[in-house]
Design a protein around this motif. Structure first.
Motif, PDB file in Angstrom:
ATOM      1  N   ASN A 196       0.708  -1.171   0.119  1.00 55.91           N
ATOM      2  CA  ASN A 196       0.033  -0.047   0.033  1.00 55.91           C
ATOM      3  C   ASN A 196       1.016   1.432  -0.014  1.00 55.91           C
ATOM      4  N   MET A 197       2.059   1.190   0.522  1.00 61.49           N
ATOM      5  CA  MET A 197       2.954   2.413   0.570  1.00 61.49           C
ATOM      6  C   MET A 197       4.232   2.068  -0.255  1.00 61.49           C
ATOM      7  N   VAL A 198       4.989   3.322  -0.669  1.00 60.27           N
ATOM      8  CA  VAL A 198       6.241   3.130  -1.547  1.00 60.27           C
ATOM      9  C   VAL A 198       7.155   2.278  -0.554  1.00 60.27           C
ATOM     10  N   LYS A 199       8.060   1.668  -1.261  1.00 65.34           N
ATOM     11  CA  LYS A 199       8.821   0.667  -0.651  1.00 65.34           C
ATOM     12  C   LYS A 199       9.689   1.178   0.454  1.00 65.34           C
ATOM     13  N   GLU A 200      10.266   2.592   0.235  1.00 67.39           N
ATOM     14  CA  GLU A 200      11.189   3.014   1.351  1.00 67.39           C
ATOM     15  C   GLU A 200      10.330   3.309   2.670  1.00 67.39           C
ATOM     16  N   PHE A 201       8.820   3.688   2.564  1.00 69.09           N
ATOM     17  CA  PHE A 201       8.049   3.917   3.623  1.00 69.09           C
ATOM     18  C   PHE A 201       7.688   2.573   4.371  1.00 69.09           C
ATOM     19  N   GLU A 202       7.315   1.666   3.529  1.00 73.29           N
ATOM     20  CA  GLU A 202       7.154   0.279   4.121  1.00 73.29           C
ATOM     21  C   GLU A 202       8.195  -0.378   4.863  1.00 73.29           C
ATOM     22  N   ASP A 203       9.574  -0.347   4.176  1.00 69.90           N
ATOM     23  CA  ASP A 203      10.702  -0.789   4.831  1.00 69.90           C
ATOM     24  C   ASP A 203      10.904  -0.247   6.252  1.00 69.90           C
ATOM     25  N   ALA A 204      10.568   1.006   6.366  1.00 68.77           N
ATOM     26  CA  ALA A 204      10.919   1.629   7.528  1.00 68.77           C
ATOM     27  C   ALA A 204       9.998   1.324   8.440  1.00 68.77           C
ATOM     28  N   VAL A 205       8.591   1.123   8.069  1.00 66.57           N
ATOM     29  CA  VAL A 205       7.263   0.605   8.949  1.00 66.57           C
ATOM     30  C   VAL A 205       7.737  -0.690   9.431  1.00 66.57           C
ATOM     31  N   ARG A 206       8.257  -1.528   8.599  1.00 69.65           N
ATOM     32  CA  ARG A 206       8.397  -3.081   9.071  1.00 69.65           C
ATOM     33  C   ARG A 206       9.519  -3.007  10.301  1.00 69.65           C
ATOM     34  N   ALA A 207      10.372  -2.094  10.406  1.00 71.78           N
ATOM     35  CA  ALA A 207      11.375  -1.975  11.400  1.00 71.78           C
ATOM     36  C   ALA A 207      10.936  -1.548  12.851  1.00 71.78           C
ATOM     37  N   LEU A 208       9.836  -1.056  12.876  1.00 71.57           N
ATOM     38  CA  LEU A 208       8.971  -0.334  14.166  1.00 71.57           C
ATOM     39  C   LEU A 208       8.024  -1.336  14.631  1.00 71.57           C
ATOM     40  N   GLU A 209       8.134  -1.285  15.815  1.00 70.78           N
ATOM     41  CA  GLU A 209       6.974  -1.771  16.985  1.00 70.78           C
ATOM     42  C   GLU A 209       6.150  -0.526  17.408  1.00 70.78           C
ATOM     43  N   VAL A 210       4.848  -1.166  17.769  1.00 68.08           N
ATOM     44  CA  VAL A 210       3.875  -0.078  18.165  1.00 68.08           C
ATOM     45  C   VAL A 210       4.724   0.889  19.357  1.00 68.08           C
ATOM     46  N   GLY A 211       4.315   2.144  18.904  1.00 71.79           N
ATOM     47  CA  GLY A 211       5.172   3.217  19.970  1.00 71.79           C
ATOM     48  C   GLY A 211       6.250   3.664  19.561  1.00 71.79           C
ATOM     49  N   GLU A 212       7.207   3.146  18.482  1.00 74.87           N
ATOM     50  CA  GLU A 212       8.340   3.483  18.129  1.00 74.87           C
ATOM     51  C   GLU A 212       7.998   4.521  16.843  1.00 74.87           C
ATOM     52  N   TYR A 213       9.347   5.324  16.740  1.00 78.88           N
ATOM     53  CA  TYR A 213       9.197   6.235  15.556  1.00 78.88           C
ATOM     54  C   TYR A 213      10.637   6.143  14.805  1.00 78.88           C
ATOM     55  N   THR A 214      10.626   6.522  13.627  1.00 81.65           N
ATOM     56  CA  THR A 214      11.864   6.624  13.025  1.00 81.65           C
ATOM     57  C   THR A 214      12.704   7.574  13.676  1.00 81.65           C
ATOM     58  N   THR A 215      14.087   7.143  14.076  1.00 79.91           N
ATOM     59  CA  THR A 215      15.004   8.202  14.713  1.00 79.91           C
ATOM     60  C   THR A 215      15.998   8.771  13.569  1.00 79.91           C
ATOM     61  N   GLU A 216      15.639   8.472  12.433  1.00 82.84           N
ATOM     62  CA  GLU A 216      16.221   9.060  11.241  1.00 82.84           C
ATOM     63  C   GLU A 216      15.115   9.302   9.888  1.00 82.84           C
ATOM     64  N   ALA A 217      14.975  10.403   9.362  1.00 79.79           N
ATOM     65  CA  ALA A 217      13.985  10.677   8.520  1.00 79.79           C
ATOM     66  C   ALA A 217      14.018   9.881   7.212  1.00 79.79           C
ATOM     67  N   VAL A 218      13.158   9.509   6.842  1.00 83.60           N
ATOM     68  CA  VAL A 218      12.887   8.315   5.656  1.00 83.60           C
ATOM     69  C   VAL A 218      12.949   9.319   4.289  1.00 83.60           C
ATOM     70  N   LYS A 219      13.598   8.897   3.456  1.00 87.07           N
ATOM     71  CA  LYS A 219      13.431   9.753   2.254  1.00 87.07           C
ATOM     72  C   LYS A 219      12.569   9.049   1.373  1.00 87.07           C
ATOM     73  N   THR A 220      11.603   9.410   0.562  1.00 86.38           N
ATOM     74  CA  THR A 220      10.829   8.756  -0.589  1.00 86.38           C
ATOM     75  C   THR A 220      10.698   9.798  -1.720  1.00 86.38           C
ATOM     76  N   GLN A 221      10.121   9.400  -2.624  1.00 88.00           N
ATOM     77  CA  GLN A 221       9.747  10.302  -3.696  1.00 88.00           C
ATOM     78  C   GLN A 221       9.127  11.528  -3.466  1.00 88.00           C
ATOM     79  N   PHE A 222       8.365  11.623  -2.329  1.00 85.39           N
ATOM     80  CA  PHE A 222       7.489  12.692  -1.853  1.00 85.39           C
ATOM     81  C   PHE A 222       8.209  13.618  -0.800  1.00 85.39           C
ATOM     82  N   GLY A 223       9.398  13.226  -0.337  1.00 87.99           N
ATOM     83  CA  GLY A 223      10.255  14.127   0.619  1.00 87.99           C
ATOM     84  C   GLY A 223      10.609  13.212   1.803  1.00 87.99           C
ATOM     85  N   TYR A 224      10.886  13.853   2.802  1.00 91.98           N
ATOM     86  CA  TYR A 224      11.281  13.206   4.154  1.00 91.98           C
ATOM     87  C   TYR A 224      10.131  13.142   5.120  1.00 91.98           C
ATOM     88  N   HIS A 225      10.113  11.817   5.578  1.00 88.50           N
ATOM     89  CA  HIS A 225       8.946  11.522   6.603  1.00 88.50           C
ATOM     90  C   HIS A 225       9.677  11.409   7.957  1.00 88.50           C
TER      91      HIS A 225
END
Length: 740
Positions: free
Chosen positions: A622-651
């Motif tokens: 459902n999401m672009v690959k970079e976003f999905e890969d970042a989500v897979r590495a997270l547990e509930v309550g965790e956030y990305t400690t480094e910004a995730v770059k996709t075609q849309f910008g930084y998340h």
């Protein structure tokens, strides 16, 4: 004797009473011509066939109005006759009177073309099993799809070659950038695929000096420059436009805006500034210490920052506030605009320069605005070409040209070998430049020949695979698809004509790259056979399902997005993202969700910002690959400690909820397929199967499978140029599944 006479009369009366319909005369159809020849570009073939009827009458009914009479029809052995497909057909007029007596009249119809033909029209360029493609057939298809654009390319390269413009370095830079972005090998494949031959082992520097590559890139630069000169010439001579533009320009304003991050900071200096002996000097001194420059213009008559009336880069609200103040007026309270707090002193309105002093700037601005309009270069080139006395002999291309340029004067001229002529030198009496059919065919074939031919070859290849051949039900389903498309067209005919210029069923199917219902049928058949072949070679396996199940997730997540599209904006976006991450790093775990939501509402540039960045539940794919890969590495309550770059910008992403994997019912294997689908587990398995199927049906994978099938069948083009292109294409398809 009398007895027998009465008997005969009685029998006659019985016959008349029982068979009156059979004894009545059939209706009469007489035609003007038993054989009709119709041009393939004729738009009203049905009308011509109707007009060919000389008489349609009946003794009892009289003359028929065939435009309204419901028991009249025109039948054919092939509906393609009504689409103007070149060939020979039988047409049958069927007329039934009110007593149900029917008359049929059959004539021969030939759909033909007087357009100039290629040399050796019957020579084969490709053959696979019973499928044969000739020069004539390929040229006809190429001409319909790309003939006009290719002809205009040839014309433009000639008529624009004398334009005084130095674009050489720009072109070299563009080629160099493309080589860097694509890689040398991929760039070479692309260039060779469009018909430009390069020596094996050619280097980047040698490509930059290759004339054929240079000319390929040159045309777009020349067209843009020609459009620029055309706009410049028109605007320079339009005094009324220049004067009205000048009058509409408001004078610049000299003002000193002081910007603060907080209201308190602004309020702290407000009293001192407004009570100073020299308020302007106090504002200027404070402006100099703040260390930024908001000015949008320059003017020698003012030492303070100058703001242009037509530049609102400082923000619409601040811009309006500055221009609404009177000379020497200043704000008496702190003003908030675009999340900043301002104190403003307006020095004065600056006198506008004279028209003569501004004229060149006005011309430059108007030319820039004009040429920036969407489609302007194309429109300007259409007008420029009219000066060169273009004469087009091919009727199809002529009509295509007229459709995009209403000012083109149609000339009733013919040629057996030429497609077009034009005056390539307006300053001399030299003979017109001639473009032959073979020259145009060569240009078309070198750019589009292989890809245009392959769909027909693919169908022939797929028809050799016995295991995937369609049954009667599948064939009937394709026929129903075509009927459904016809119904859809008829329902939307008026809208299609008004909005898209689609005036007929023939125009409608032309958007599918076909010119006949046979071709349309074959396109749909190819699609069905391709799908069958893919799953014949690569069926969905249990191992694929197990892997998809192991990688499955369904989570709810929120994100904060900072958009960017180039190096500069992405650097800024990353800086903003890191500020947010620093804030989250200092937030207590119990407050994390609330803080994240508030930050998303305040600073996120994504559409989910008003909802605190919430995206809702989603699963793989459902999401672009970079976003999905970042989500897979997270547990509930965790956030990305480094910004995730996709075609849309930084998340910055946070996972807020996760759904567990559905449990497999203990009796799952005993359930019917329908019963399995009713379970949560079975519905997920079905969803995963469909996802795997779609992955198998990706275009790169289809390209590879069909390329391998063609190799198995030993297919090669009979035309050397097409074969050379085909070899490159095969290599691309088989080695690079990511190639589109």
């Amino acid at each position: 004797m009398k007895k027998y006479t009465i008997l005969i009369l009685a029998m006659a009366l019985v016959l008349i009473g029982c068979s009156s319909k059979e004894l009545k005369e059939k209706p009469i159809i007489e035609v003007k011509k038993e054989q009709l020849t119709i041009d393939y570009l004729e738009n009203n073939i049905n009308g011509i066939l109707l007009n060919n009827i000389d008489k349609a009458r009946d003794v009892e009914d009289g003359e028929y109005d065939l435009n309204t009479y419901e028991k009249f029809s025109i039948e054919t052995n092939d509906d393609d006759v009504f689409l103007g497909v070149i060939g020979m057909y039988e047409i049958t007029y069927i007329l039934t009177d009110t007593d149900e007596n029917t008359t049929e009249k059959t004539i021969d119809v030939t759909i033909t073309s007087d357009d100039p033909e290629v040399s050796n029209p019957d020579t084969l360029v490709a053959k696979l099993n019973n499928e044969e493609i000739t020069n004539s057939e390929l040229y006809s298809k190429l001409k319909k799809q790309n003939g006009l654009n290719t002809l205009l390319r040839v014309i433009d390269l000639e008529i624009l070659s004398d334009y005084e413009v130095d674009v050489e370095q720009d072109i070299v830079d563009k080629i160099s950038d493309d080589i860097e972005n694509q890689g040398l090998d991929e760039f070479k494949k692309g260039i060779e695929f469009i018909g430009i031959e390069l020596d094996e082992g050619i280097t980047k520097d040698e490509i930059l000096n290759n004339k054929d590559v240079f000319d390929f890139y040159k045309l777009s630069f020349l067209r843009d420059h020609a459009a620029y000169l055309y706009a410049l010439d028109k605007i320079e001579d339009d005094d009324a436009l220049l004067e009205s533009t000048y009058e509409a320009i408001e004078p610049d304003v000299c003002a000193i805006p002081l910007r603060f991050d907080t209201e308190d900071a602004a309020a702290a200096v407000l009293s001192d500034l407004n009570s100073a002996d020299d308020i302007e000097a106090a504002y200027q001194a404070k402006y100099d210490t703040l260390g930024y420059d908001l000015a949008t213009s320059d003017n020698d008559n003012c030492t303070a920052p100058v703001f242009s009336s037509n530049d609102q880069s400082i923000g619409q609200e601040l811009h309006a506030h500055i221009f609404n103040l009177e000379d020497s007026e200043y704000t008496t309270v702190v003003k908030e605009f675009d999340n900043y707090f301002y104190l403003v002193y307006k020095v004065k309105q600056v006198d506008k320069p004279s028209f003569e002093n501004m004229k060149q700037d006005l011309i430059d601005q108007l030319v820039e605005a004009t040429t920036a309009q969407k489609g302007y270069a194309q429109s300007a080139m259409m007008t420029i070409r009219l000066d060169y006395n273009i004469i087009i002999f091919d009727q199809l291309i002529k009509e295509q040209f007229l459709a995009v340029n209403k000012e083109y004067m149609m000339k009733d001229t013919d040629s057996e070998t030429l497609v077009a002529t034009f005056d390539h030198d307006l300053d001399s009496d030299t003979a017109p430049y001639e473009i032959s059919v073979d020259e145009l065919y060569g240009e078309l074939k070198s750019r589009y020949g292989t890809t245009t031919t392959l769909p027909k070859i693919n169908l022939a290849a797929l028809e050799t695979v016995e295991a995937i051949q369609l049954d009667d039900e599948q064939i009937e389903e394709i026929a129903k698809q075509i009927q459904s498309m016809k119904q859809q067209y008829n329902t939307q005919a008026q809208q299609l004509a008004q909005q898209y210029g689609i005036f007929s069923w023939k125009d409608y199917i032309g958007y599918y790259g076909v010119t006949s219902e046979k071709e349309l049928f074959n396109v749909l058949k190819t699609n069905t056979l391709t799908r069958e072949y893919v799953f014949h070679i690569n069926p969905v396996t249990q191992a694929e399902i197990d892997e998809a199940l192991a990688n499955w997730f369904e989570v709810n997540a929120s994100h904060i997005l900072f958009k960017c599209n180039d190096d500069s904006s992405c650097e800024t976006a990353l800086d903003k993202a890191n500020v947010v991450i620093d804030t989250l790093n200092q937030t207590a775990e119990t407050d994390l969700f609330d803080t994240f939501a508030e930050l998303a509402k305040d600073v996120s540039e994504g559409p989910s910002a008003p909802k605190g960045g919430e995206l809702g539940f989603f699963s793989p794919g459902n999401m672009v690959k970079e976003f999905e890969d970042a989500v897979r590495a997270l547990e509930v309550g965790e956030y990305t400690t480094e910004a995730v770059k996709t075609q849309f910008g930084y998340h910055i992403i946070i996972v807020t909820e996760e759904k567990p994997l559905p449990t497999r019912p203990s009796d799952y294997d005993e359930l019917t397929e329908d019963e399995k689908l009713q379970t949560e587990y079975g519905a997920l398995i079905n969803q995963l199967k469909e996802s795997i199927k779609q992955n198998h049906l990706s275009q790169p994978k289809i390209n590879k499978l069909l390329a391998e099938l063609r190799d198995e069948l030993g297919f090669n083009f009979l035309d050397a140029e097409l074969q050379s292109q085909y070899e490159l294409l095969q290599e691309l398809y088989k080695e690079n599944e990511s190639a589109e």
